[in-house]
Design a protein around this motif. Structure first.
Motif, short mmCIF file in Angstrom:
data_model
loop_
_atom_site.label_atom_id
_atom_site.label_comp_id
_atom_site.label_asym_id
_atom_site.label_seq_id
_atom_site.Cartn_x
_atom_site.Cartn_y
_atom_site.Cartn_z
N ASN A 7 6.37 -6.94 -1.71
CA ASN A 7 5.56 -5.77 -2.06
C ASN A 7 4.66 -6.01 -3.28
OD1 ASN A 7 6.86 -4.66 0.12
ND2 ASN A 7 8.51 -3.82 -1.13
N LEU A 92 3.69 4.20 2.00
CA LEU A 92 3.73 2.75 2.20
C LEU A 92 5.19 2.32 2.10
CD1 LEU A 92 1.94 0.12 2.39
CD2 LEU A 92 2.50 -0.18 -0.02
N GLU A 95 4.93 -4.41 2.10
CA GLU A 95 4.02 -5.38 2.71
C GLU A 95 4.84 -6.47 3.38
OE1 GLU A 95 1.66 -6.73 -0.67
OE2 GLU A 95 1.76 -4.67 -1.38
N ARG A 103 -1.30 -11.08 5.01
CA ARG A 103 -0.47 -10.02 4.42
C ARG A 103 -0.89 -8.66 4.96
NH1 ARG A 103 2.49 -9.35 -0.31
NH2 ARG A 103 2.26 -11.57 -0.72
N ASP A 105 0.03 -4.25 5.05
CA ASP A 105 0.78 -3.04 4.66
C ASP A 105 1.46 -2.46 5.89
OD1 ASP A 105 -0.26 -3.17 2.12
OD2 ASP A 105 -1.34 -1.25 2.22
N GLN A 107 2.86 1.18 6.82
CA GLN A 107 2.80 2.53 6.27
C GLN A 107 3.23 3.55 7.31
OE1 GLN A 107 -0.95 4.70 5.79
NE2 GLN A 107 -0.57 4.84 3.60
N SER A 176 -4.86 -3.76 4.14
CA SER A 176 -4.37 -3.08 2.94
C SER A 176 -4.85 -1.65 3.06
CB SER A 176 -4.86 -3.69 1.64
OG SER A 176 -6.15 -3.18 1.30
N ARG A 205 -6.29 -10.40 -2.83
CA ARG A 205 -5.70 -10.09 -1.52
C ARG A 205 -6.66 -10.29 -0.35
NH1 ARG A 205 -1.63 -5.19 -0.14
NH2 ARG A 205 -1.65 -5.43 2.13
#
Ligand code: AMP
Ligand code: MG
Length: 487
Positions: A7, A92, A95, A103, A105, A107, A176, A205
């Motif tokens: 995360n 969230l 990750e 990568r 997320d 959610q 993201s 990111r």
């Protein structure tokens, strides 16, 4: 099922979010799970029963390693700045890093109130949850950058809207959730230092190649602008109307996010609007490039403190980048359309041909999706599909003749050209009447029409005899299609 969370936002960005918890659903029941996406993400769900998946992806069970949080953000909504929005009905979990190193997320959407819920209940109804699931999967199948949908779970609770609906939770997978509105929140409330931290995080990111640019924040602006141009050009090429292009619904990753009152147009009309709350047509089909441009200007404003901190003169460069969006978009749009029209080699007459096409589409109102398939069918020597779309068989004859003349300059033959066009012009999109029928059935506990439609929109290009009905637009006399926000 183990989820190997890592995360980074929780770890590195304290002060940019609020910790939150999911509400307990009374009777979670799995509606749909995306096994293909799970596999891409490296999640081994094969041995996990539906009940466990339903608990995990509704917030009933917090998976080990999750650090649940709600993002803070602001945003311009229909042109007006709201300085305090944030995840009011989303959480969230954390990750994950997929086997290919990307990568994401993970959610939950609709999992109950958070510190940003204001007067909202934090919940979601089954209709908007399944609409987002379906449309995002269709977009992915059509190679449009988009958030994805991993699961939809009925909560067993009722959600009160204009009437009571069954509640549901969507599990959204996104590159993201950093939005233009996230930058706006920190620019408005906390200033340069926070904007710089957020920009640095975003670059690490999403745009690591920019880290060593002379002014990384300026480079970020340019990169986000380019991805927005690419994204909106793709939407426009598919007749997609996002419906609520507020700056809080613009992801800096360049993915389509927040499917609310969205729709694909059937018959072409440049002023197509579907959202019940967009009375003035701010987010109409034809306005989307201008709104994208306006949103990038808001992004530039929010980034200015960071850009200025590295090099004050770059503020002027940033202004120029925003001023040039119209031209930049136009180039990307022409390239998108050339591909749809089977024009492999750029030519000085393309722009005129493409502009004339949209005038002719507006005058004749054919089904937008089928029109491009009918062009390819013409190349195969069959005019019937095109004639069936037009108010009179030869209604677009002059435009078709100039397109044909242009194609004849191309090095490859008509059949090969037709195949290339069919590979970029979908035959099956989420047709509004089909979507409504599927959502109504799901609301009445019958998921079969939804699952069937999902299968169709996941394979949009190759014609299948048994799917003929799915390619048809809704009846012409149908009342204007109206969609509602995903609340
Ligand atoms: P949207 O129009 O979906 O982009 O949402 C705009 C803002 O309203 C976001 O801050 C959402 O989190 C918030 N919001 C929307 N629906 C709800 C709800 N049912 N409960 C709490 N907040 C909500
Ligand atoms: Mg939103």
């Amino acid at each position: 099922m183990d989820i190997a969370f890592d995360n980074s936002f929780h770890r590195e960005m304290e002060g940019f979010y609020a910790s939150a918890e999911a509400a307990s659903p009374s009777a979670p029941r799995l509606l749909v799970f995306n096994q293909t996406l799970a596999a891409t993400l490296g999640l081994d769900a094969a041995d996990t029963d539906d009940d466990t998946l339903a608990r995990l992806f509704s917030g009933a069970t917090l998976p080990a390693g999750a650090d649940p949080l709600a993002f803070a953000y602001a945003g311009h909504q229909f042109g007006h700045f709201s300085s305090q929005l944030g995840d009011g009905r989303a959480l969230l979990l954390g990750e994950i890093v997929a086997p290919d190193g990307k990568r994401f997320d993970m959610q939950l959407k609709g999992s109950g109130p958070t510190p940003f819920s204001r007067n909202g209940d934090g919940k979601a109804a089954i209709g908007p949850v399944l609409r987002e699931f379906l449309v995002s999967e269709a977009m992915a199948a059509m190679h449009v950058p988009t958030t994805r949908s991993l699961a939809a779970v009925a909560t067993g609770d009722r959600v009160q809207r204009e009437r009571a609906h069954p509640g549901a939770v969507l599990t959204r997978i996104a590159a993201s959730h950093v939005r233009v509105g996230t930058f706006q929140f920190f620019a408005a409330h906390l200033g340069a230092e926070h904007v710089i931290r957020l920009s640095d995080y975003t670059i690490r990111r999403h745009y690591p190649e920019l880290a060593n640019a002379a002014n990384p924040h300026l480079a970020l602006l340019a990169a986000v602008i380019e991805r927005q141009c690419l994204l909106v050009a793709k939407w426009m090429g598919l007749g997609f109307v996002h419906g609520v292009m507020n700056t809080d619904n613009v992801a800096v990753s360049g993915e389509t996010i927040d499917y609310g009152p969205c729709a694909f147009m059937d018959r072409f009309a440049v002023n197509s609007v579907y959202s019940s709350i967009d009375a003035n047509g701010r987010y109409a089909y034809g306005n989307q490039p201008a709104i994208m441009n306006w949103n990038t200007a808001r992004f530039a404003e929010a980034l200015l403190p960071a850009i200025h901190a590295v090099k004050p003169d770059d503020v002027e460069v940033a202004k120029k980048l925003v001023a040039d969006v119209v031209e930049q978009f136009r180039g990307i749009w022409l390239a998108t359309m050339r591909q749809k029209l089977g024009l492999g080699t750029p030519h000085s007459s393309d722009a005129g041909l493409i502009d004339a096409l949209f005038d002719a589409l507006e005058a004749n109102g054919p089904d937008f999706t089928l029109f491009f398939r009918a062009l390819a069918t013409l190349l195969r020597g069959d005019a019937s599909a095109m004639e069936a779309l037009l108010p009179a068989p030869d209604a677009m004859a002059p435009w078709i003749a100039s397109w044909w003349a242009q194609l004849e300059r191309e090095p490859i033959g008509p059949l090969e050209r037709a195949a290339a066009m069919d590979a970029v012009n979908p035959l099956y999109i989420p047709r509004n009447h089909q979507v409504e029928a599927a959502l109504a059935a799901a609301e009445a506990d019958d998921m079969a029409p939804f699952l069937a439609l999902l299968e169709v929109v996941r394979a949009p290009y190759a014609e299948r005899a048994e799917w003929t009905g799915y390619a048809q637009p809704g009846p012409a006399e149908a009342a204007p299609y109206v969609t509602f926000c995903g609340t």
